[in-house]
Design a protein around this motif. Sequence first.
Motif, mmCIF file in Angstrom:
data_model
loop_
_atom_site.group_PDB
_atom_site.id
_atom_site.type_symbol
_atom_site.label_atom_id
_atom_site.label_comp_id
_atom_site.label_asym_id
_atom_site.label_seq_id
_atom_site.Cartn_x
_atom_site.Cartn_y
_atom_site.Cartn_z
ATOM 1 N N ALA A 110 57.872 101.976 14.872
ATOM 2 C CA ALA A 110 58.127 100.797 14.713
ATOM 3 C C ALA A 110 57.770 99.882 16.506
ATOM 4 O O ALA A 110 57.380 99.235 16.078
ATOM 5 N N VAL A 111 59.101 100.546 17.441
ATOM 6 C CA VAL A 111 59.002 99.646 18.565
ATOM 7 C C VAL A 111 57.529 100.271 19.031
ATOM 8 O O VAL A 111 57.021 99.355 19.278
ATOM 9 N N GLU A 112 57.312 101.503 18.965
ATOM 10 C CA GLU A 112 55.807 101.729 19.963
ATOM 11 C C GLU A 112 54.960 101.350 19.246
ATOM 12 O O GLU A 112 53.976 100.967 19.895
ATOM 13 N N GLU A 113 54.585 101.087 18.169
ATOM 14 C CA GLU A 113 53.246 100.562 17.807
ATOM 15 C C GLU A 113 53.059 99.083 17.080
ATOM 16 O O GLU A 113 52.440 98.056 16.541
ATOM 17 N N SER A 114 54.832 98.512 18.297
ATOM 18 C CA SER A 114 54.756 96.893 17.183
ATOM 19 C C SER A 114 53.473 96.055 18.610
ATOM 20 O O SER A 114 53.322 96.888 19.820
ATOM 21 N N LEU A 115 53.716 94.752 18.835
ATOM 22 C CA LEU A 115 52.867 94.647 19.344
ATOM 23 C C LEU A 115 53.747 93.862 20.576
ATOM 24 O O LEU A 115 53.300 93.448 21.350
ATOM 25 N N VAL A 116 55.496 93.266 20.231
ATOM 26 C CA VAL A 116 55.900 92.462 21.436
ATOM 27 C C VAL A 116 55.597 94.186 22.515
ATOM 28 O O VAL A 116 56.193 94.470 23.837
ATOM 29 N N TYR A 117 56.273 95.783 22.275
ATOM 30 C CA TYR A 117 56.100 96.489 22.764
ATOM 31 C C TYR A 117 54.647 96.339 23.410
ATOM 32 O O TYR A 117 55.011 97.162 24.346
ATOM 33 N N ALA A 118 53.954 96.208 23.120
ATOM 34 C CA ALA A 118 52.445 96.896 23.891
ATOM 35 C C ALA A 118 52.071 95.635 24.447
ATOM 36 O O ALA A 118 51.622 95.382 25.720
ATOM 37 N N THR A 119 52.149 94.273 24.459
ATOM 38 C CA THR A 119 53.007 93.081 25.683
ATOM 39 C C THR A 119 53.531 93.710 27.198
ATOM 40 O O THR A 119 52.834 93.594 27.507
ATOM 41 N N LEU A 120 54.511 94.146 25.908
ATOM 42 C CA LEU A 120 55.875 94.540 27.213
ATOM 43 C C LEU A 120 55.223 95.497 28.163
ATOM 44 O O LEU A 120 55.276 95.489 29.228
ATOM 45 N N MET A 121 54.145 96.905 27.768
ATOM 46 C CA MET A 121 53.623 97.422 28.192
ATOM 47 C C MET A 121 52.597 96.811 29.584
ATOM 48 O O MET A 121 52.525 97.379 30.463
ATOM 49 N N ARG A 122 51.894 95.384 28.835
ATOM 50 C CA ARG A 122 50.861 95.127 29.661
ATOM 51 C C ARG A 122 51.762 94.416 30.299
ATOM 52 O O ARG A 122 51.874 94.050 31.951
ATOM 53 N N LEU A 123 52.718 93.394 30.554
ATOM 54 C CA LEU A 123 53.894 92.903 30.532
ATOM 55 C C LEU A 123 54.067 93.818 32.466
ATOM 56 O O LEU A 123 53.894 93.522 33.511
ATOM 57 N N ILE A 124 54.794 95.128 32.157
ATOM 58 C CA ILE A 124 55.360 95.655 33.156
ATOM 59 C C ILE A 124 53.814 96.571 34.147
ATOM 60 O O ILE A 124 54.295 96.359 35.439
ATOM 61 N N ASP A 125 52.835 96.299 33.446
ATOM 62 C CA ASP A 125 52.405 96.562 34.355
ATOM 63 C C ASP A 125 51.377 95.195 35.813
ATOM 64 O O ASP A 125 51.732 95.957 36.337
ATOM 65 N N ARG A 126 51.180 94.559 34.937
ATOM 66 C CA ARG A 126 51.236 93.500 35.521
ATOM 67 C C ARG A 126 52.237 93.152 36.629
ATOM 68 O O ARG A 126 52.061 92.626 38.206
ATOM 69 N N TRP A 127 53.778 93.675 36.407
ATOM 70 C CA TRP A 127 54.419 92.685 37.367
ATOM 71 C C TRP A 127 54.723 94.041 38.601
ATOM 72 O O TRP A 127 54.964 93.439 39.554
ATOM 73 N N LEU A 128 53.972 95.276 38.097
ATOM 74 C CA LEU A 128 54.216 96.515 39.142
ATOM 75 C C LEU A 128 53.081 95.898 39.494
ATOM 76 O O LEU A 128 53.162 96.086 41.584
ATOM 77 N N GLU A 129 51.865 94.974 39.215
ATOM 78 C CA GLU A 129 50.899 94.751 40.475
ATOM 79 C C GLU A 129 51.083 93.630 41.120
ATOM 80 O O GLU A 129 50.171 94.132 41.843
ATOM 81 N N ARG A 130 51.709 93.138 40.987
ATOM 82 C CA ARG A 130 52.562 91.657 41.203
ATOM 83 C C ARG A 130 53.086 91.907 42.770
ATOM 84 O O ARG A 130 53.396 90.936 43.224
ATOM 85 N N GLY A 131 53.791 93.288 42.796
ATOM 86 C CA GLY A 131 55.167 94.104 43.602
ATOM 87 C C GLY A 131 55.710 92.904 43.144
ATOM 88 O O GLY A 131 57.417 92.989 43.669
ATOM 89 N N LEU A 132 56.680 92.559 41.849
ATOM 90 C CA LEU A 132 57.546 91.800 41.636
ATOM 91 C C LEU A 132 58.891 93.165 40.740
ATOM 92 O O LEU A 132 60.146 92.754 40.933
ATOM 93 N N ILE A 133 58.601 94.205 40.613
ATOM 94 C CA ILE A 133 59.233 95.683 40.589
ATOM 95 C C ILE A 133 60.071 95.832 41.944
ATOM 96 O O ILE A 133 59.137 95.811 42.986
ATOM 97 N N LYS A 134 60.900 96.435 41.722
ATOM 98 C CA LYS A 134 61.343 97.082 43.174
ATOM 99 C C LYS A 134 61.066 98.402 43.259
ATOM 100 O O LYS A 134 60.194 98.915 42.771
#
Length: 188
Positions: free
Chosen positions: A117-141
């Motif tokens: 359920a976690v991997e299939e959830s809307l929140v999880y899918a959004t988290l994946m997009r957010l992590i990609d954005r944060w990486l692109e924006r250089g916000l991740i260590k």
Amino acid sequence: MEPKQQRLFTAAHDLFISQGFKHTSIADIAQLANVAVGTFYNFYDSKADIFVQVYNHENEQIKTEIMNRLDLNAQPADLVHTVVEQIFQLSDGNQILQEWFNNAKLNALIAQTNQNAVEESLVYATLMRLIDRWLERGLIKDGLTKDRIISLFNALTVVDFHQSEIQTDDYYQLLNDLIDGILSVILK
């Protein structure tokens, strides 16, 4: 869903939301759905079975509502805390969602039934997009991989699945403390 199954599902939802799991019987559900009790068993194995399905539906509805309210461009810490705050606010008066926090047996059944359920959830899918954005924006260590970041957030899910075993009077605060710790590890 067949019409009778839909009526049973709707009846179960209405009863679980108004009187909770404990005070709802299969006979109540069948009566409200205007079907025989035997018909219930054509579609569901037990009251717990239909509850898990109702719970999953309610949970996804609330997640969708939360995700529609968010500014995905907000600062990561603010965004993650807002999601958690919204989850607690919207589930507070919802007897279906409260079973997750108040009924250890249903909590365990939901966790067991919803292994993906976690991997299939809307929140999880959004988290994946957010992590990609944060990486692109250089916000991740530097040096942190997406897999490691996901693992840290997945740890929150494990904690949540076992929250009934945690001895605390303020689970919400505990969750926020864990989020702060994760964010301090991943964000610059």
